[in-house]
Design an enzyme around this catalytic site. Structure first.
Site, PDB file in Angstrom:
ATOM      1  N   ILE A 161      37.530  59.390  50.693  1.00 17.21           N
ATOM      2  CA  ILE A 161      38.047  60.248  51.754  1.00 17.21           C
ATOM      3  C   ILE A 161      37.029  61.319  52.140  1.00 17.21           C
ATOM      4  O   ILE A 161      36.331  61.877  51.288  1.00 17.21           O
ATOM      5  CB  ILE A 161      39.359  60.929  51.299  1.00 17.21           C
ATOM      6  CG1 ILE A 161      40.332  59.893  50.708  1.00 17.21           C
ATOM      7  CG2 ILE A 161      39.997  61.681  52.447  1.00 17.21           C
ATOM      8  CD1 ILE A 161      40.736  58.789  51.653  1.00 17.21           C
ATOM      9  N   THR A 210      36.444  64.556  52.474  1.00 17.61           N
ATOM     10  CA  THR A 210      36.977  65.844  52.053  1.00 17.61           C
ATOM     11  C   THR A 210      35.815  66.797  51.770  1.00 17.61           C
ATOM     12  O   THR A 210      34.659  66.370  51.708  1.00 17.61           O
ATOM     13  CB  THR A 210      37.819  65.699  50.770  1.00 17.61           C
ATOM     14  OG1 THR A 210      36.970  65.241  49.709  1.00 17.61           O
ATOM     15  CG2 THR A 210      38.968  64.729  50.973  1.00 17.61           C
ATOM     16  N   LYS A 269      44.471  58.435  36.780  1.00 18.58           N
ATOM     17  CA  LYS A 269      45.064  57.823  37.967  1.00 18.58           C
ATOM     18  C   LYS A 269      45.828  56.538  37.637  1.00 18.58           C
ATOM     19  O   LYS A 269      46.815  56.210  38.305  1.00 18.58           O
ATOM     20  CB  LYS A 269      43.986  57.576  39.019  1.00 18.58           C
ATOM     21  CG  LYS A 269      43.380  58.862  39.580  1.00 18.58           C
ATOM     22  CD  LYS A 269      44.440  59.784  40.176  1.00 18.58           C
ATOM     23  CE  LYS A 269      43.831  61.004  40.840  1.00 18.58           C
ATOM     24  NZ  LYS A 269      44.846  61.884  41.459  1.00 18.58           N
ATOM     25  N   ASP A 294      48.473  75.989  45.479  1.00 19.18           N
ATOM     26  CA  ASP A 294      47.085  75.697  45.152  1.00 19.18           C
ATOM     27  C   ASP A 294      46.568  76.793  44.226  1.00 19.18           C
ATOM     28  O   ASP A 294      47.065  77.927  44.242  1.00 19.18           O
ATOM     29  CB  ASP A 294      46.226  75.655  46.426  1.00 19.18           C
ATOM     30  CG  ASP A 294      44.966  74.829  46.260  1.00 19.18           C
ATOM     31  OD1 ASP A 294      44.882  73.742  46.852  1.00 19.18           O
ATOM     32  OD2 ASP A 294      44.054  75.272  45.527  1.00 19.18           O
ATOM     33  N   ASN A 298      49.866  66.293  44.417  1.00 21.90           N
ATOM     34  CA  ASN A 298      48.591  65.887  45.003  1.00 21.90           C
ATOM     35  C   ASN A 298      47.368  66.504  44.333  1.00 21.90           C
ATOM     36  O   ASN A 298      46.282  65.927  44.371  1.00 21.90           O
ATOM     37  CB  ASN A 298      48.602  66.256  46.493  1.00 21.90           C
ATOM     38  CG  ASN A 298      47.240  66.143  47.126  1.00 21.90           C
ATOM     39  OD1 ASN A 298      46.696  65.048  47.271  1.00 21.90           O
ATOM     40  ND2 ASN A 298      46.664  67.276  47.507  1.00 21.90           N
ATOM     41  N   TYR A 316      39.017  60.072  34.882  1.00 22.14           N
ATOM     42  CA  TYR A 316      39.685  59.941  36.183  1.00 22.14           C
ATOM     43  C   TYR A 316      40.413  58.601  36.272  1.00 22.14           C
ATOM     44  O   TYR A 316      41.559  58.540  36.730  1.00 22.14           O
ATOM     45  CB  TYR A 316      38.648  60.067  37.292  1.00 22.14           C
ATOM     46  CG  TYR A 316      39.222  60.211  38.675  1.00 22.14           C
ATOM     47  CD1 TYR A 316      39.767  61.415  39.105  1.00 22.14           C
ATOM     48  CD2 TYR A 316      39.194  59.150  39.570  1.00 22.14           C
ATOM     49  CE1 TYR A 316      40.283  61.556  40.382  1.00 22.14           C
ATOM     50  CE2 TYR A 316      39.699  59.277  40.858  1.00 22.14           C
ATOM     51  CZ  TYR A 316      40.243  60.484  41.255  1.00 22.14           C
ATOM     52  OH  TYR A 316      40.758  60.626  42.522  1.00 22.14           O
TER      53      TYR A 316
END
Length: 252
Positions: A190, A192, A161, A38, A91, A157
């Protein structure tokens, strides 16, 4: 808990939080050793500690996945540290809601470089290492429901994707001869840390697009990711699995 991935070494990018963190815990629960990668180095170190508490090996690695040379270094680190590389969860991602007319090239490229180019770098350098080692490995990529449908304010985006879904198919085709498998997940909305920045009205509007009218917990995506790395998922190749509580099935 069944140790289906015992002896496997898997890299998780974006592993410090959200889906990435939960994937690290799910993979560790199945016995995999991990490289938690990360840009947030302290966060990666904290997750690596959590993973080691589950009885497996884990190392943290700071990486900017938008830089090819850093992803190459990440792969080299995994192989040097653990002696092999069995899998990679591509990811890491970013997003910024912005209209097409407002979106300057720098904003467009930021999302493309992190969300799209990083998947290529992971597949490219990861697969090279696997082929050299003679490993029949697995890649899982994070796509999105927005790789299949358009959303206002998400031009870059959507583009990134959609590309991830295409790269998953193409990667699976090209790497099949080496026994390497490639799959993807397409999460819905999600729960998050990023979602926590929205007010309750915005959160409810997103949740209402799911069949259950609830946001999806990241561990639900992580459990699918962990499954995709196992032999039980060996017939899933080139496919993108929607983890979206019915969004794509009923959107149109």
């Amino acid at each position: 808990m069944e140790q289906e991935l015992k002896g496997q070494v898997i890299i998780v990018t974006g592993g410090a939080s959200g889906i990435g963190r939960e994937a690290c815990l799910a993979l560790a629960g199945k016995g995999a050793d991990l490289v938690v990668a990360d840009f947030n180095e302290e966060g990666a170190k904290a997750v690596a500690e959590e993973v080691r508490a589950l009885g497996v090996k884990a190392e943290a690695f700071k990486v900017d996945v938008s830089k090819a040379e850093q992803v190459e270094a990440l792969v080299d680190f995994a192989v040097t540290t653990f002696g092999t590389l069995s899998g990679m969860f591509n990811n890491a991602g970013v997003s910024k809601v912005q209209s097409l007319l407002e979106m300057e090239p720098a904003s467009y490229l930021k999302v493309i470089e992190v969300d799209q180019h990083s998947v290529y770098y992971g597949l490219h350098y990861g697969a090279r290492a696997m082929v050299k080692l003679g490993v029949k490995g697995v890649f899982v990529n994070t796509a999105s429901i927005y790789g299949s449908v358009a959303a206002r304010g998400s031009f870059n985006y959507n583009a990134a994707k959609s590309a991830v879904i295409a790269m998953t198919r193409s990667g699976a085709l090209e790497l099949a001869e080496f026994g390497i498998r490639v799959a993807a997940v397409a999460p819905g909305f999600i729960e998050t840390p990023m979602m926590g920045q929205l007010d309750e009205t915005a959160r409810a509007a997103l949740a209402s697009q799911h069949v259950t009218h609830r946001l999806i917990q990241p561990e639900k995506v992580a459990s699918v990711v962990a499954f995709l790395f196992t032999d039980a998922a060996s017939a899933i190749n080139g496919s993108t699995v929607a983890v979206d509580d019915g969004f794509l099935a009923f959107k149109v």
